[in-house]
Design a protein around this motif. Sequence first.
Motif, PDB file in Angstrom:
ATOM      1  N   LEU A   1      -7.259   4.886   0.660  1.00 14.80           N
ATOM      2  CA  LEU A   1      -7.715   6.255   0.420  1.00 14.80           C
ATOM      3  C   LEU A   1      -7.082   7.233   1.410  1.00 14.80           C
ATOM      4  O   LEU A   1      -6.699   8.350   1.036  1.00 14.80           O
ATOM      5  CB  LEU A   1      -9.244   6.319   0.525  1.00 14.80           C
ATOM      6  CG  LEU A   1     -10.035   5.568  -0.555  1.00 14.80           C
ATOM      7  CD1 LEU A   1     -11.531   5.698  -0.306  1.00 14.80           C
ATOM      8  CD2 LEU A   1      -9.687   6.066  -1.949  1.00 14.80           C
ATOM      9  N   ALA A   2      -6.969   6.805   2.673  1.00 14.05           N
ATOM     10  CA  ALA A   2      -6.355   7.671   3.682  1.00 14.05           C
ATOM     11  C   ALA A   2      -4.875   7.889   3.385  1.00 14.05           C
ATOM     12  O   ALA A   2      -4.376   9.020   3.438  1.00 14.05           O
ATOM     13  CB  ALA A   2      -6.540   7.062   5.075  1.00 14.05           C
ATOM     14  N   ILE A   3      -4.162   6.812   3.067  1.00 13.33           N
ATOM     15  CA  ILE A   3      -2.739   6.938   2.735  1.00 13.33           C
ATOM     16  C   ILE A   3      -2.565   7.736   1.451  1.00 13.33           C
ATOM     17  O   ILE A   3      -1.643   8.558   1.334  1.00 13.33           O
ATOM     18  CB  ILE A   3      -2.094   5.543   2.598  1.00 13.33           C
ATOM     19  CG1 ILE A   3      -2.147   4.794   3.921  1.00 13.33           C
ATOM     20  CG2 ILE A   3      -0.642   5.668   2.124  1.00 13.33           C
ATOM     21  CD1 ILE A   3      -1.622   3.380   3.835  1.00 13.33           C
ATOM     22  N   GLY A   4      -3.451   7.515   0.479  1.00 10.40           N
ATOM     23  CA  GLY A   4      -3.380   8.262  -0.771  1.00 10.40           C
ATOM     24  C   GLY A   4      -3.555   9.750  -0.558  1.00 10.40           C
ATOM     25  O   GLY A   4      -2.835  10.570  -1.151  1.00 10.40           O
ATOM     26  N   ALA A   5      -4.502  10.128   0.295  1.00  8.68           N
ATOM     27  CA  ALA A   5      -4.714  11.547   0.589  1.00  8.68           C
ATOM     28  C   ALA A   5      -3.494  12.138   1.289  1.00  8.68           C
ATOM     29  O   ALA A   5      -3.106  13.281   1.023  1.00  8.68           O
ATOM     30  CB  ALA A   5      -5.965  11.714   1.455  1.00  8.68           C
TER      31      ALA A   5
ATOM     32  N   ALA B   1       0.834  -1.211   0.000  1.00 12.61           N
ATOM     33  CA  ALA B   1       0.000   0.000   0.000  1.00 12.61           C
ATOM     34  C   ALA B   1       0.862   1.252   0.000  1.00 12.61           C
ATOM     35  O   ALA B   1       0.573   2.220  -0.724  1.00 12.61           O
ATOM     36  CB  ALA B   1      -0.926  -0.017   1.214  1.00 12.61           C
ATOM     37  N   SER B   2       1.909   1.253   0.799  1.00 14.08           N
ATOM     38  CA  SER B   2       2.794   2.421   0.878  1.00 14.08           C
ATOM     39  C   SER B   2       3.488   2.681  -0.454  1.00 14.08           C
ATOM     40  O   SER B   2       3.484   3.811  -0.962  1.00 14.08           O
ATOM     41  CB  SER B   2       3.832   2.214   1.988  1.00 14.08           C
ATOM     42  OG  SER B   2       3.210   2.048   3.246  1.00 14.08           O
ATOM     43  N   LEU B   3       4.098   1.645  -1.030  1.00 13.43           N
ATOM     44  CA  LEU B   3       4.802   1.813  -2.302  1.00 13.43           C
ATOM     45  C   LEU B   3       3.841   2.190  -3.423  1.00 13.43           C
ATOM     46  O   LEU B   3       4.160   3.040  -4.273  1.00 13.43           O
ATOM     47  CB  LEU B   3       5.536   0.514  -2.657  1.00 13.43           C
ATOM     48  CG  LEU B   3       6.708   0.123  -1.751  1.00 13.43           C
ATOM     49  CD1 LEU B   3       7.257  -1.235  -2.151  1.00 13.43           C
ATOM     50  CD2 LEU B   3       7.796   1.178  -1.789  1.00 13.43           C
ATOM     51  N   PHE B   4       2.679   1.572  -3.438  1.00 14.49           N
ATOM     52  CA  PHE B   4       1.673   1.813  -4.470  1.00 14.49           C
ATOM     53  C   PHE B   4       1.268   3.283  -4.504  1.00 14.49           C
ATOM     54  O   PHE B   4       1.295   3.935  -5.564  1.00 14.49           O
ATOM     55  CB  PHE B   4       0.468   0.916  -4.187  1.00 14.49           C
ATOM     56  CG  PHE B   4      -0.671   1.070  -5.157  1.00 14.49           C
ATOM     57  CD1 PHE B   4      -0.521   0.792  -6.497  1.00 14.49           C
ATOM     58  CD2 PHE B   4      -1.927   1.471  -4.708  1.00 14.49           C
ATOM     59  CE1 PHE B   4      -1.581   0.917  -7.391  1.00 14.49           C
ATOM     60  CE2 PHE B   4      -2.993   1.604  -5.585  1.00 14.49           C
ATOM     61  CZ  PHE B   4      -2.821   1.323  -6.929  1.00 14.49           C
ATOM     62  N   LEU B   5       0.941   3.838  -3.351  1.00 18.97           N
ATOM     63  CA  LEU B   5       0.429   5.209  -3.306  1.00 18.97           C
ATOM     64  C   LEU B   5       1.541   6.241  -3.364  1.00 18.97           C
ATOM     65  O   LEU B   5       1.346   7.341  -3.879  1.00 18.97           O
ATOM     66  CB  LEU B   5      -0.435   5.385  -2.058  1.00 18.97           C
ATOM     67  CG  LEU B   5      -1.718   4.551  -2.159  1.00 18.97           C
ATOM     68  CD1 LEU B   5      -2.357   4.355  -0.803  1.00 18.97           C
ATOM     69  CD2 LEU B   5      -2.701   5.189  -3.121  1.00 18.97           C
TER      70      LEU B   5
ATOM     71  N   ASN C   1     -12.318  -2.208   4.265  1.00 21.56           N
ATOM     72  CA  ASN C   1     -11.384  -1.607   5.214  1.00 21.56           C
ATOM     73  C   ASN C   1     -10.049  -1.306   4.531  1.00 21.56           C
ATOM     74  O   ASN C   1      -9.427  -0.261   4.759  1.00 21.56           O
ATOM     75  CB  ASN C   1     -11.181  -2.548   6.394  1.00 21.56           C
ATOM     76  CG  ASN C   1     -10.692  -1.837   7.650  1.00 21.56           C
ATOM     77  OD1 ASN C   1     -10.746  -2.386   8.744  1.00 21.56           O
ATOM     78  ND2 ASN C   1     -10.180  -0.635   7.511  1.00 21.56           N
ATOM     79  N   ALA C   2      -9.597  -2.247   3.677  1.00 26.03           N
ATOM     80  CA  ALA C   2      -8.347  -2.033   2.936  1.00 26.03           C
ATOM     81  C   ALA C   2      -8.467  -0.836   1.997  1.00 26.03           C
ATOM     82  O   ALA C   2      -7.529  -0.044   1.858  1.00 26.03           O
ATOM     83  CB  ALA C   2      -7.995  -3.291   2.143  1.00 26.03           C
ATOM     84  N   LEU C   3      -9.620  -0.696   1.352  1.00 22.73           N
ATOM     85  CA  LEU C   3      -9.837   0.435   0.445  1.00 22.73           C
ATOM     86  C   LEU C   3      -9.782   1.760   1.195  1.00 22.73           C
ATOM     87  O   LEU C   3      -9.146   2.721   0.736  1.00 22.73           O
ATOM     88  CB  LEU C   3     -11.184   0.287  -0.260  1.00 22.73           C
ATOM     89  CG  LEU C   3     -11.608   1.466  -1.147  1.00 22.73           C
ATOM     90  CD1 LEU C   3     -10.607   1.685  -2.272  1.00 22.73           C
ATOM     91  CD2 LEU C   3     -13.003   1.237  -1.718  1.00 22.73           C
TER      92      LEU C   3
ATOM     93  N   CYS D   1      -8.777  10.717   5.509  1.00 23.37           N
ATOM     94  CA  CYS D   1      -8.781  10.963   4.069  1.00 23.37           C
ATOM     95  C   CYS D   1      -9.285  12.369   3.763  1.00 23.37           C
ATOM     96  O   CYS D   1      -8.658  13.105   2.989  1.00 23.37           O
ATOM     97  CB  CYS D   1      -9.649   9.913   3.377  1.00 23.37           C
ATOM     98  SG  CYS D   1      -9.845  10.175   1.599  1.00 23.37           S
ATOM     99  N   LEU D   2     -10.380  12.755   4.365  1.00 14.47           N
ATOM    100  CA  LEU D   2     -10.968  14.078   4.113  1.00 14.47           C
ATOM    101  C   LEU D   2     -10.065  15.198   4.625  1.00 14.47           C
ATOM    102  O   LEU D   2      -9.931  16.245   3.983  1.00 14.47           O
ATOM    103  CB  LEU D   2     -12.351  14.163   4.762  1.00 14.47           C
ATOM    104  CG  LEU D   2     -13.426  13.243   4.169  1.00 14.47           C
ATOM    105  CD1 LEU D   2     -14.721  13.346   4.970  1.00 14.47           C
ATOM    106  CD2 LEU D   2     -13.674  13.570   2.703  1.00 14.47           C
ATOM    107  N   VAL D   3      -9.440  14.978   5.785  1.00 16.86           N
ATOM    108  CA  VAL D   3      -8.556  16.005   6.356  1.00 16.86           C
ATOM    109  C   VAL D   3      -7.360  16.261   5.446  1.00 16.86           C
ATOM    110  O   VAL D   3      -7.033  17.405   5.113  1.00 16.86           O
ATOM    111  CB  VAL D   3      -8.082  15.585   7.767  1.00 16.86           C
ATOM    112  CG1 VAL D   3      -6.942  16.479   8.239  1.00 16.86           C
ATOM    113  CG2 VAL D   3      -9.241  15.652   8.754  1.00 16.86           C
ATOM    114  N   PHE D   4      -6.689  15.190   5.017  1.00 11.31           N
ATOM    115  CA  PHE D   4      -5.505  15.357   4.174  1.00 11.31           C
ATOM    116  C   PHE D   4      -5.873  15.839   2.771  1.00 11.31           C
ATOM    117  O   PHE D   4      -5.107  16.604   2.159  1.00 11.31           O
ATOM    118  CB  PHE D   4      -4.719  14.050   4.097  1.00 11.31           C
ATOM    119  CG  PHE D   4      -3.889  13.775   5.316  1.00 11.31           C
ATOM    120  CD1 PHE D   4      -2.853  14.627   5.673  1.00 11.31           C
ATOM    121  CD2 PHE D   4      -4.141  12.674   6.109  1.00 11.31           C
ATOM    122  CE1 PHE D   4      -2.079  14.385   6.798  1.00 11.31           C
ATOM    123  CE2 PHE D   4      -3.370  12.418   7.240  1.00 11.31           C
ATOM    124  CZ  PHE D   4      -2.340  13.277   7.580  1.00 11.31           C
TER     125      PHE D   4
END
Length: 268
Positions: A172-176, A86-90, A166-168, A250-253
């Motif tokens: 989204l949070a890491i992506g933001a 997830a980290s590398l992907f985003l 939950n994974a999605l 996600c919304l905050v970032f």
Amino acid sequence: MILLIRSLFKQVRKPVLAYAIGTSLYLLMLALLYPSMMKTGLLEAKLEALPPEVLKAFQYDKVTGFENVLDLLGGNYYGLIFQVIASLFLLSLAARLVARPIDNGELIVYLAAPITRNAYTFAVAIVMGIASIVLVGLNGLVLMVSDWWMTDISINDVILWRIQLNALLLLLAIGAFTLFVATLFDEERRAFSLAGSVLVLSIVLTILSELSDKTEWLRYLSVFSLFNTTQLLEGTNHFLLHSILLLVLCLVFLTGAVVQFGRRSLSI
């Protein structure tokens, strides 16, 4: 906006499909091997032979009594491995869509057109969201097909898609977050280093929290504590709370990325 989204997604289509197909093939392989591994007892024997610290690092909560393939995947994919992926992907998506265009001046082409900074930020966020859906959705579909194809896997569809949702939300949070960091710097290297360092620290904190009861509190300093496969498999009530917290992050970032990118001076 639609043309912009299509253009941006085309730039990252190959790496997105590579991650989605690669992880899905890995899940398919484990699902296909699961029945034979359970019959021979080979998997349980190998896990019991590993040091407890290694098992805790990979978030294996049990090494025997796997009732279905999701119990196996809880530690063999949806633990440390998924955190790294997830980290590398985003990080790669944020670098390709924001940090790199700012660094090499490509962004001026978009801003010279009738495209506002807010529109570009939202378009990037949508593309990263679509990429996350592709990754998680394909993973889930492969496991469902495996369950229909084979009789000894015994996947509970409700639990499966609860894990995928939950994974999605985690993606989204890491992506933001990675998008927000990418808007802070003119250099791709600096943005990648900061976001990567924070995510690596989060992974390390999660690993340390598993090593002792005295360090368990470190888990709550990591965003990955909001994706606990063990709790998802057990059906505890943390799923809703974790989902809400991830959505809030996600919304905050995302809001921070829009505000920061809209007000900063770009050296392009």
